[in-house]
Design a protein around this motif. Structure first.
Motif, PDB file in Angstrom:
ATOM      1  N   LEU A 101       3.104   8.517   4.849  1.00  0.00           N
ATOM      2  CA  LEU A 101       3.941   8.902   5.992  1.00  0.00           C
ATOM      3  C   LEU A 101       3.928   7.855   7.096  1.00  0.00           C
ATOM      4  N   TRP A 102       3.232   6.737   6.849  1.00  0.00           N
ATOM      5  CA  TRP A 102       3.104   5.731   7.907  1.00  0.00           C
ATOM      6  C   TRP A 102       4.463   5.164   8.317  1.00  0.00           C
ATOM      7  N   HIS A 103       5.411   5.109   7.352  1.00  0.00           N
ATOM      8  CA  HIS A 103       6.732   4.566   7.663  1.00  0.00           C
ATOM      9  C   HIS A 103       7.480   5.449   8.666  1.00  0.00           C
ATOM     10  N   CYS A 104       7.023   6.665   8.869  1.00  0.00           N
ATOM     11  CA  CYS A 104       7.634   7.541   9.881  1.00  0.00           C
ATOM     12  C   CYS A 104       7.292   7.079  11.297  1.00  0.00           C
ATOM     13  N   LYS A 105       6.295   6.209  11.415  1.00  0.00           N
ATOM     14  CA  LYS A 105       5.868   5.728  12.725  1.00  0.00           C
ATOM     15  C   LYS A 105       6.153   4.240  12.939  1.00  0.00           C
ATOM     16  N   ILE A 106       5.892   3.423  11.928  1.00  0.00           N
ATOM     17  CA  ILE A 106       6.082   1.980  12.098  1.00  0.00           C
ATOM     18  C   ILE A 106       6.791   1.402  10.867  1.00  0.00           C
ATOM     19  N   LYS A 137      -3.323  -0.157   2.035  1.00  0.00           N
ATOM     20  CA  LYS A 137      -2.090   0.599   2.263  1.00  0.00           C
ATOM     21  C   LYS A 137      -2.093   1.307   3.613  1.00  0.00           C
ATOM     22  N   ARG A 138      -3.246   1.419   4.217  1.00  0.00           N
ATOM     23  CA  ARG A 138      -3.367   2.132   5.484  1.00  0.00           C
ATOM     24  C   ARG A 138      -3.963   1.198   6.529  1.00  0.00           C
ATOM     25  N   ALA A 139      -4.222   1.710   7.704  1.00  0.00           N
ATOM     26  CA  ALA A 139      -4.693   0.841   8.790  1.00  0.00           C
ATOM     27  C   ALA A 139      -6.064   0.241   8.482  1.00  0.00           C
ATOM     28  N   SER A 140      -7.026   1.071   8.118  1.00  0.00           N
ATOM     29  CA  SER A 140      -8.379   0.597   7.876  1.00  0.00           C
ATOM     30  C   SER A 140      -8.488  -0.165   6.564  1.00  0.00           C
ATOM     31  N   ALA A 141      -9.239  -1.261   6.597  1.00  0.00           N
ATOM     32  CA  ALA A 141      -9.508  -2.012   5.364  1.00  0.00           C
ATOM     33  C   ALA A 141     -10.433  -1.252   4.429  1.00  0.00           C
ATOM     34  N   PHE A 142     -11.062  -0.188   4.905  1.00  0.00           N
ATOM     35  CA  PHE A 142     -11.953   0.623   4.076  1.00  0.00           C
ATOM     36  C   PHE A 142     -11.233   1.783   3.410  1.00  0.00           C
ATOM     37  N   HIS A 143     -10.157   2.276   4.021  1.00  0.00           N
ATOM     38  CA  HIS A 143      -9.513   3.503   3.542  1.00  0.00           C
ATOM     39  C   HIS A 143      -8.876   3.284   2.166  1.00  0.00           C
ATOM     40  N   GLY A 144      -9.421   3.963   1.149  1.00  0.00           N
ATOM     41  CA  GLY A 144      -8.851   3.897  -0.193  1.00  0.00           C
ATOM     42  C   GLY A 144      -9.028   2.579  -0.903  1.00  0.00           C
ATOM     43  N   THR A 145      -9.962   1.739  -0.446  1.00  0.00           N
ATOM     44  CA  THR A 145     -10.181   0.433  -1.077  1.00  0.00           C
ATOM     45  C   THR A 145     -11.617   0.323  -1.584  1.00  0.00           C
ATOM     46  N   TYR A 146     -11.903  -0.783  -2.254  1.00  0.00           N
ATOM     47  CA  TYR A 146     -13.228  -1.030  -2.800  1.00  0.00           C
ATOM     48  C   TYR A 146     -14.131  -1.784  -1.832  1.00  0.00           C
ATOM     49  N   LEU A 147     -13.703  -1.962  -0.573  1.00  0.00           N
ATOM     50  CA  LEU A 147     -14.404  -2.849   0.350  1.00  0.00           C
ATOM     51  C   LEU A 147     -15.868  -2.461   0.544  1.00  0.00           C
ATOM     52  N   ALA A 148     -16.139  -1.192   0.835  1.00  0.00           N
ATOM     53  CA  ALA A 148     -17.521  -0.782   1.091  1.00  0.00           C
ATOM     54  C   ALA A 148     -18.406  -1.039  -0.119  1.00  0.00           C
ATOM     55  N   GLY A 149     -17.907  -0.712  -1.308  1.00  0.00           N
ATOM     56  CA  GLY A 149     -18.682  -0.934  -2.520  1.00  0.00           C
ATOM     57  C   GLY A 149     -18.948  -2.400  -2.764  1.00  0.00           C
ATOM     58  N   PHE A 150     -17.952  -3.232  -2.542  1.00  0.00           N
ATOM     59  CA  PHE A 150     -18.120  -4.673  -2.718  1.00  0.00           C
ATOM     60  C   PHE A 150     -19.195  -5.205  -1.776  1.00  0.00           C
ATOM     61  N   LEU A 151     -19.136  -4.805  -0.512  1.00  0.00           N
ATOM     62  CA  LEU A 151     -20.092  -5.297   0.479  1.00  0.00           C
ATOM     63  C   LEU A 151     -21.510  -4.837   0.159  1.00  0.00           C
ATOM     64  N   ARG A 152     -21.655  -3.581  -0.227  1.00  0.00           N
ATOM     65  CA  ARG A 152     -22.988  -3.072  -0.555  1.00  0.00           C
ATOM     66  C   ARG A 152     -23.566  -3.778  -1.781  1.00  0.00           C
TER      67      ARG A 152
END
Length: 233
Positions: A101-106, A137-152
């Motif tokens: 729904l992000w396209h409804c805002k930006i 796909k969303r604002a945070s680089a953590f939301h729905g991505t593998y970032l936290a797992g990669f860093l840990r």
């Protein structure tokens, strides 16, 4: 207008610092033992002119600062994650779009996957072999991505965050980074936005609640200090 706004914010921050200090805010999370650099949305749609997402102070401040951080990470073998944003289904009428729904805002439809020249990382700070390119796909680089797992998995306990925008993707990444258990450091000169006052206000608020705001020079020194300790071990 910008000068007047900056003056007003400076006065407001001076007063707020006293209030926050009295109430126990603005504590330090500090630097940890193993850092990673996370560059948020420093792709052409944000760093080059003529796009809906184009930000200010890119050429004269943000890119040079990030170049310094990248050099320090590369000479010390610290992990680097380049984050960008794009969408496979950029049709706003398609109910199955990955824009949610992000396209409804930006206007996130401005970075479709089939236009890689828009969401590619700026060539002045582009990834080299061994560095991660993460698409969100969303604002945070953590939301729905593998970032936290990669860093840990890499043993990282500290993230140095740069990019755009201070009021959205950078802020959300920093907030989620702290929530995920990482020491979050916002690199002051390497964070931008489109709207006057947005960087100053968000960095002040982040420093009070979610992470430490540090100068690029201090961050480069830290990257080298940690790197030298690892090399000597």
């Amino acid at each position: 207008m910008t000068d007047t706004l900056d003056q007003m914010l400076t006065r407001a921050f001076e007063e707020a610092r006293g209030l926050y200090k009295e109430r126990g805010f603005q504590r330090r999370v500090g630097f940890g033992r193993k850092p990673a650099l996370v560059n948020v949305d420093l792709a052409n749609a944000w760093t080059r002119p003529g796009n809906p997402f184009t930000c200010e102070n890119i050429d004269n401040q943000i890119i040079p600062g990030v170049q310094q951080l990248l050099a320090a990470c590369r000479r010390n073998n610290h992990p680097v994650v380049h984050v960008t944003t794009c969408y496979q289904v950029a049709d706003r009428e398609d109910p199955h779009t990955d824009m949610g729904l992000w396209h409804c805002k930006i206007p996130v439809e401005a970075v479709p996957e089939n236009r890689p020249e828009l969401w590619a990382i700026d060539s002045r700070i582009e990834p080299i072999d061994g560095e991660q390119l993460l698409v969100k796909k969303r604002a945070s680089a953590f939301h729905g991505t593998y970032l936290a797992g990669f860093l840990r998995a890499a043993g990282v306990d500290t993230i140095l965050v740069t990019g755009v925008t201070a009021s959205a993707c950078v802020r959300e990444t920093i907030c989620d980074g702290l929530a995920e258990g990482f020491r979050t450091i916002a690199v002051e000169e390497c964070i931008g936005d489109r709207i006057p006052g947005a960087v100053a206000w968000n960095l002040f608020d982040i420093d009070a609640k979610f992470g430490d705001v540090e100068k690029v020079e201090r961050c480069v020194s830290y990257l080298d200090e940690v790197g030298s300790k690892v090399a000597a071990a």
